[in-house]
Write an enzyme that holds these catalytic residues in place. Structure first.
Site, PDB file in Angstrom:
ATOM      1  CB  SER A   1      39.131  50.057  35.517  1.00  0.00           C
ATOM      2  OG  SER A   1      40.211  50.348  36.372  1.00  0.00           O
TER       3      SER A   1
ATOM      4  CG  HIS B   1      38.739  45.986  38.286  1.00  0.00           C
ATOM      5  ND1 HIS B   1      38.853  44.631  38.549  1.00  0.00           N
ATOM      6  CD2 HIS B   1      40.007  46.466  38.191  1.00  0.00           C
ATOM      7  CE1 HIS B   1      40.130  44.310  38.617  1.00  0.00           C
ATOM      8  NE2 HIS B   1      40.857  45.410  38.405  1.00  0.00           N
TER       9      HIS B   1
ATOM     10  CG  ASP C   1      42.980  48.425  39.257  1.00  0.00           C
ATOM     11  OD1 ASP C   1      43.084  47.191  39.324  1.00  0.00           O
ATOM     12  OD2 ASP C   1      42.578  49.021  38.236  1.00  0.00           O
TER      13      ASP C   1
ATOM     14  CG  MET D   1      47.916  49.831  41.871  1.00  0.00           C
ATOM     15  SD  MET D   1      48.433  50.649  40.342  1.00  0.00           S
ATOM     16  CE  MET D   1      47.106  50.135  39.237  1.00  0.00           C
TER      17      MET D   1
ATOM     18  CG  HIS E   1      43.421  43.781  40.694  1.00  0.00           C
ATOM     19  ND1 HIS E   1      43.747  44.177  39.404  1.00  0.00           N
ATOM     20  CD2 HIS E   1      44.368  42.884  41.049  1.00  0.00           C
ATOM     21  CE1 HIS E   1      44.832  43.541  39.010  1.00  0.00           C
ATOM     22  NE2 HIS E   1      45.230  42.757  39.995  1.00  0.00           N
TER      23      HIS E   1
ATOM     24  CG  MET F   1      47.556  45.055  41.166  1.00  0.00           C
ATOM     25  SD  MET F   1      47.556  46.088  39.691  1.00  0.00           S
ATOM     26  CE  MET F   1      45.974  46.880  39.896  1.00  0.00           C
TER      27      MET F   1
ATOM     28  CG  MET G   1      47.258  41.089  35.623  1.00  0.00           C
ATOM     29  SD  MET G   1      45.935  42.321  35.859  1.00  0.00           S
ATOM     30  CE  MET G   1      46.709  43.799  35.172  1.00  0.00           C
TER      31      MET G   1
ATOM     32  CG  ASP H   1      42.746  44.513  34.821  1.00  0.00           C
ATOM     33  OD1 ASP H   1      42.671  45.529  34.107  1.00  0.00           O
ATOM     34  OD2 ASP H   1      42.957  44.553  36.045  1.00  0.00           O
TER      35      ASP H   1
END
Length: 227
Positions: A7, A32, A34, A36, A65, A67, A136, A174
């Protein structure tokens, strides 16, 4: 095959190129990323420019990913940054099927991410357009949270559903994925592991050493299960 995906929100961003070079050499399978928005989760992290930078540094698949609320608005943006896979949260959109189709139409693998308390039945009518499910194992937003043990059963039930219906779908886990949680995740059917501060980015070893330990843990668990 079990896949290790560091990550990158946990990486040393001041030495990103060196970090990625070391992890590539160690044989990670994907990265990965993220994203957000401060709305769907109470944090802000990586964005499209960061993903473009990572794309220049590695040939490994990039797993983005999202979010963020209404992620379907930004699929083209993140597809254009060099993502190979995009997952969207079932809880963040009113048109999950449409969002997944949009990802697949962009030529990418489409994933559904589900929070710990979200039931599996949100997937009932999108399995045919889903390549992977991100289960998750913590509530999303911040690194370093405690694994929620009830999710083991969820992984097992999802794996059973996939096997019974012969779906070509992988299960990605994750959240607090490390030595204490990987064996049971593997036993219950996970195949993709997002590794942050509990595994690859642990302070106790180098990135290369930590990738090797994580790989050994997965292979040992596979050997034990085969007997």
């Amino acid at each position: 095959m079990n896949k290790i995906g560091p990550s990158l929100m946990c990486a040393d961003l001041g030495h990103l190129a060196e970090n990625i070079r070391e992890m590539d050499k160690a044989g990670v399978d994907f990265y990965h990323l993220d994203v957000m928005d401060g709305l769907f989760v109470p944090n802000f992290t990586l964005g499209p420019d960061f993903i473009k930078t990572v794309r220049k540094l590695t040939d490994k698949p990039l797993d983005t990913h999202l979010m963020i609320r209404n992620p379907e608005r930004y699929i083209d943006l993140f597809a254009g940054c060099g993502s190979d896979m995009i997952s969207v949260h079932a809880e963040a959109t009113d048109n999950l099927q449409g969002a997944l189709v949009k990802i697949k139409n962009a030529g990418l693998k489409a994933g559904v991410a589900i929070n710990p308390a979200t039931p599996l039945d949100v997937l009932d009518y999108v399995y045919d357009v889903t390549d992977y499910v991100v289960v998750m194992t913590v509530n999303p937003g911040f690194a370093g949270q405690k694994f929620i043990p009830a999710v083991y059963e969820k992984i097992a039930r999802l794996h059973e559903k996939i096997e019974q219906n012969h779906f070509d779908i992988e299960i990605e886990v994750d959240g607090n994925i490390g030595a204490g949680t990987i064996p049971a995740c593997k036993q219950n059917g996970a195949t993709m592991y997002v590794c942050g501060t509990s595994a690859v980015f642990k302070k106790e070893g180098t990135l290369g050493e930590n990738v090797a330990r994580t790989r050994q843990l997965l292979e040992t668990e596979m050997t034990e299960l085969s007997h």
